[in-house]
Design an enzyme around this catalytic site. Structure first.
Site, PDB file in Angstrom:
ATOM      1  N   ASP A  29      57.879  54.844 -11.446  1.00 44.48           N
ATOM      2  CA  ASP A  29      56.469  55.232 -11.555  1.00 44.48           C
ATOM      3  C   ASP A  29      55.622  54.383 -12.513  1.00 44.48           C
ATOM      4  O   ASP A  29      56.074  54.040 -13.609  1.00 44.48           O
ATOM      5  CB  ASP A  29      56.338  56.655 -12.120  1.00 44.48           C
ATOM      6  CG  ASP A  29      57.260  57.648 -11.493  1.00 44.48           C
ATOM      7  OD1 ASP A  29      57.975  57.298 -10.547  1.00 44.48           O
ATOM      8  OD2 ASP A  29      57.279  58.789 -11.977  1.00 44.48           O
ATOM      9  N   GLU A 213      56.023  66.346  -8.046  1.00 40.28           N
ATOM     10  CA  GLU A 213      56.081  65.479  -9.233  1.00 40.28           C
ATOM     11  C   GLU A 213      54.718  64.803  -9.413  1.00 40.28           C
ATOM     12  O   GLU A 213      53.897  64.759  -8.503  1.00 40.28           O
ATOM     13  CB  GLU A 213      57.159  64.405  -9.055  1.00 40.28           C
ATOM     14  CG  GLU A 213      58.566  64.959  -8.864  1.00 40.28           C
ATOM     15  CD  GLU A 213      59.644  63.877  -8.814  1.00 40.28           C
ATOM     16  OE1 GLU A 213      60.651  64.034  -9.510  1.00 40.28           O
ATOM     17  OE2 GLU A 213      59.490  62.888  -8.077  1.00 40.28           O
TER      18      GLU A 213
HETATM   19  C1  FRU Z   1      58.974  60.486 -10.147  1.00 42.62           C
HETATM   20  C2  FRU Z   1      59.880  60.881 -11.293  1.00 42.62           C
HETATM   21  C3  FRU Z   1      59.112  61.701 -12.297  1.00 42.62           C
HETATM   22  C4  FRU Z   1      59.872  61.457 -13.575  1.00 42.62           C
HETATM   23  C5  FRU Z   1      60.309  60.022 -13.431  1.00 42.62           C
HETATM   24  C6  FRU Z   1      61.647  59.716 -14.024  1.00 42.62           C
HETATM   25  O1  FRU Z   1      59.369  59.351  -9.453  1.00 42.62           O
HETATM   26  O2  FRU Z   1      61.011  61.564 -10.798  1.00 42.62           O
HETATM   27  O3  FRU Z   1      59.000  63.072 -11.947  1.00 42.62           O
HETATM   28  O4  FRU Z   1      59.090  61.660 -14.714  1.00 42.62           O
HETATM   29  O5  FRU Z   1      60.339  59.753 -12.046  1.00 42.62           O
HETATM   30  O6  FRU Z   1      61.940  58.356 -13.959  1.00 42.62           O
END
Ligand code: FRU
Length: 468
Positions: A29, A213
């Site tokens: 992300d 998310e």
């Molecule tokens: C989304 C996610 C988020 C988390 C991060 C961990 O892709 O799963 O929810 O904060 O990646 O790397």
């Protein structure tokens, strides 16, 4: 020149030239998107030790134009508590400009404050997720974790991805974050970024086939309605193709400073390609709303056949809203800065794709364009029977994961033709309909570079070689 059937694309040739990639190793992300003192910051989920997911920390880069990035040292690293032995990863979050030093963490008039999910784990097993702060008094170059962390803890294993912004009408900070397994976005408020109180919940709603998310909540102008705005709540979860894949959805409605409300009943998806996830918008931008997302899919992200780097960001997109016969629609276009990259005009389809390209085509019913086309490889985009289809099942290197080979079919209805803008950048293809209502971002790993071929129902409108 490749021999017949011999691959001439090497893993490093898949590195996009205009899309952001980390200098090495893993990313997922985008985090902490903020515009401050004439710089766009991009923090990103990063594994500093490997090219698969793990040891999540925040990588960092800055840019003047959202296309050319200067890589900076790691901003926030995973750490271990000497007493308990538990480790904390730095999961996704936001950066805000604390313009009036509301937190008291700034040594000058203002500073940058990061609000991130502290993911506590022991022997690889997640124990708790809570929200923590870090701050920087040197334009994001170095960061200190706040010594009273965490600042928000509801004693849950899964509670993450805070997006924080300043809500001017009520003069306070607002945080949107998710309880993923309950399909809930929670909204909190604060005057100082440290003490947070719950204002409201949103959800379950829309698509709940997969956990939620990375939420975001932002206000957008309505096209052709000067002065009118609506609020958008976006989040990442299930893909329109179903729960094997992840994608993004959005709701359009109103936010009164306390609660987000919508009359929308059907889910709306942000992008119809398989590779667009975890998008959030820039903080502290006055004149436009820009979203950046990870151009990948958890279904196969850890296996994509790139070099010792793995993962890229989609091109930043400018967002608007339109009210249509079918309700509210997000409109998306690549950032305007892309135009400055047009270096050579192409009056017809090139026989070989060399470097990043932008092309505009028109597909009448039955129209199709083959990209990276050779005798035994092609990525096909076609418009037929009221559907736009992107087929990457014969796109080259597809066998690295059983879910990668795929076809996206979007029902768009009978139209005289579809005008499309395509951006091709080594292993990323982005497609935008001319009205901005339909977008597709997909990774393509051709074995050899190839031609662009249009059938008789397709028309070349324009094209440019793009400079890196
Ligand atoms: C989304 C996610 C988020 C988390 C991060 C961990 O892709 O799963 O929810 O904060 O990646 O790397």
């Amino acid at each position: 020149m490749a021999c017949h059937g011999q691959p001439d694309m090497k893993p490093d040739d898949y590195r996009p030239l205009l899309h952001f990639t980390p200098p090495q190793l893993w990313t997922n992300d985008p985090n902490g998107l903020v515009h401050y003192d004439n710089e766009y910051h991009l923090f990103y989920q990063h594994n500093p030790y490997g090219n698969t997911w793990g040891h999540m920390s925040w990588g960092h880069a800055v840019s003047k134009d959202l296309l050319h990035w200067e890589h900076l040292p790691l901003a926030l690293a995973e750490y271990t508590d000497a007493q308990t032995g538990d480790s904390t990863m730095i999961f996704s979050g936001t950066v805000v400009v604390d313009a009036k030093n509301s937190s008291g963490l700034c040594s000058g008039a203002d500073c940058l404050v990061a609000i991130y999910t502290s993911h506590v784990h022991r022997d690889g097993e997640g124990l708790r997720q809570h929200q923590s702060l870090a701050y920087s008094n040197d334009k994001g170059r170095t960061w200190m974790r706040y010594d009273q962390n965490p600042v928000l803890d509801i004693q849950r294993k899964d509670f993450r991805d805070p997006k924080v912004f300043w809500h001017a009408p009520t003069s306070k900070w607002v945080m949107a974050l998710v309880i993923p397994d309950l399909y809930k976005v929670q909204l909190y408020q604060s005057s100082n970024l440290m003490n947070w109180t719950l204002m409201s919940d949103f959800g379950p709603a829309g698509d709940t086939l997969r956990i939620w998310e990375c939420p975001d909540l932002f206000e957008l102008p309505v096209r052709d309605k000067p002065g009118q705005t609506k609020w958008v709540l976006s989040l990442s979860g299930s893909h329109p193709a179903g729960p094997d894949f992840v994608g993004m959805q959005y709701f359009v409605g109103d936010f009164d400073g306390t609660q987000f409300t919508t009359s929308q009943t059907e889910p709306r998806y942000l992008d119809f390609g398989k590779d667009y996830y975890a998008g959030i918008v820039y903080n502290h931008l006055e004149d436009r709303t820009v979203m950046l997302a990870w151009a990948n899919n958890w279904a196969y992200a850890n296996q994509i056949p790139t070099g010792q780097w793995r993962g890229a960001m989609a091109l930043p997109r400018e967002l608007q809203l339109a009210e249509t016969q079918n309700g509210w629609h997000l409109l998306q276009q690549p950032i305007r800065e892309l135009q400055a990259q047009r270096k050579k005009q192409l009056n017809s389809p090139p026989p070989k794709i060399n470097g990043p390209l932008e092309i505009e085509i028109e597909l009448a019913p039955g129209g199709a364009v083959d990209l990276w086309a050779t005798e035994n490889q092609k990525t096909q985009l076609r418009y037929a029977n009221g559907s736009l289809t992107l087929d990457r099942s014969q796109s080259g290197n597809v066998d690295f994961h059983p879910l990668f080979s795929s076809e996206e079919k979007i029902v768009v209805g009978q139209r005289p033709s579809m005008r499309l803008r395509l951006i091709l950048d080594q292993s990323i293809l982005e497609v935008f309909s001319d009205d901005g209502q339909i977008t597709l971002c997909e990774q393509i790993f051709p074995k050899t570079s190839g031609a662009i071929r249009l059938n008789e129902k397709a028309r070349w409108l324009a094209g440019w070689e793009l400079s890196e």
